[in-house]
Scaffold this motif. Sequence first.
Motif, mmCIF file in Angstrom:
data_model
loop_
_atom_site.group_PDB
_atom_site.id
_atom_site.type_symbol
_atom_site.label_atom_id
_atom_site.label_comp_id
_atom_site.label_asym_id
_atom_site.label_seq_id
_atom_site.Cartn_x
_atom_site.Cartn_y
_atom_site.Cartn_z
ATOM 1 N N GLN A 1 0.838 -1.199 0.000
ATOM 2 C CA GLN A 1 0.000 0.000 0.000
ATOM 3 C C GLN A 1 0.874 1.251 0.000
ATOM 4 N N GLU B 1 0.222 5.543 -0.242
ATOM 5 C CA GLU B 1 -0.778 6.598 -0.321
ATOM 6 C C GLU B 1 -0.141 7.951 -0.177
ATOM 7 N N ARG C 1 -5.241 13.510 -3.862
ATOM 8 C CA ARG C 1 -4.888 12.366 -3.027
ATOM 9 C C ARG C 1 -5.044 11.062 -3.798
ATOM 10 N N TYR D 1 -4.433 6.472 -3.558
ATOM 11 C CA TYR D 1 -4.216 5.256 -2.776
ATOM 12 C C TYR D 1 -3.907 4.142 -3.766
ATOM 13 N N ARG E 1 -2.830 0.078 -4.157
ATOM 14 C CA ARG E 1 -2.884 -1.170 -3.401
ATOM 15 C C ARG E 1 -2.647 -2.351 -4.336
ATOM 16 N N ASP F 1 -11.858 10.052 0.614
ATOM 17 C CA ASP F 1 -10.911 9.019 1.029
ATOM 18 C C ASP F 1 -10.671 8.087 -0.153
ATOM 19 N N ALA G 1 -8.882 5.650 -0.542
ATOM 20 C CA ALA G 1 -8.759 4.240 -0.170
ATOM 21 C C ALA G 1 -10.126 3.592 -0.032
#
Length: 113
Positions: A42, A44, A52, A54, A56, A70, A72
């Motif tokens: 991960q 971020e 922003r 994220y 994965r 968010d 994520a």
Amino acid sequence: MDQETARQRWHQEHVASWLQLIATLRSEGWEAHLTCAAAPVQVEGSLPNGERFYFRARHSEVSLGIGGHDPADIPEWEETESRTEASWLPAAEGETTIRRLAFRYAQQSNPTQ
């Protein structure tokens, strides 16, 4: 070298390669943090434009989510690719994937560029 020592050495090298990638991204204006090095991998932070993100890699999928409250959880944009053993994704493959997906996002967000 016994099997446990070999595993420990591999893990140290794996983490070090991801940390080097993070340093490279930061030198290019990304704000990036490795939050987990394996199972899942991960990363971020923020893209150079401030959005922003994220990233994965888990099981057989690698994904990049961008934007939203968010990224994520519920990103404004997300793309997923299949990858064998993604949970242990090497940093070199991770770099290629992060850059490719971020480029796709940029193309879709600004089709005139």
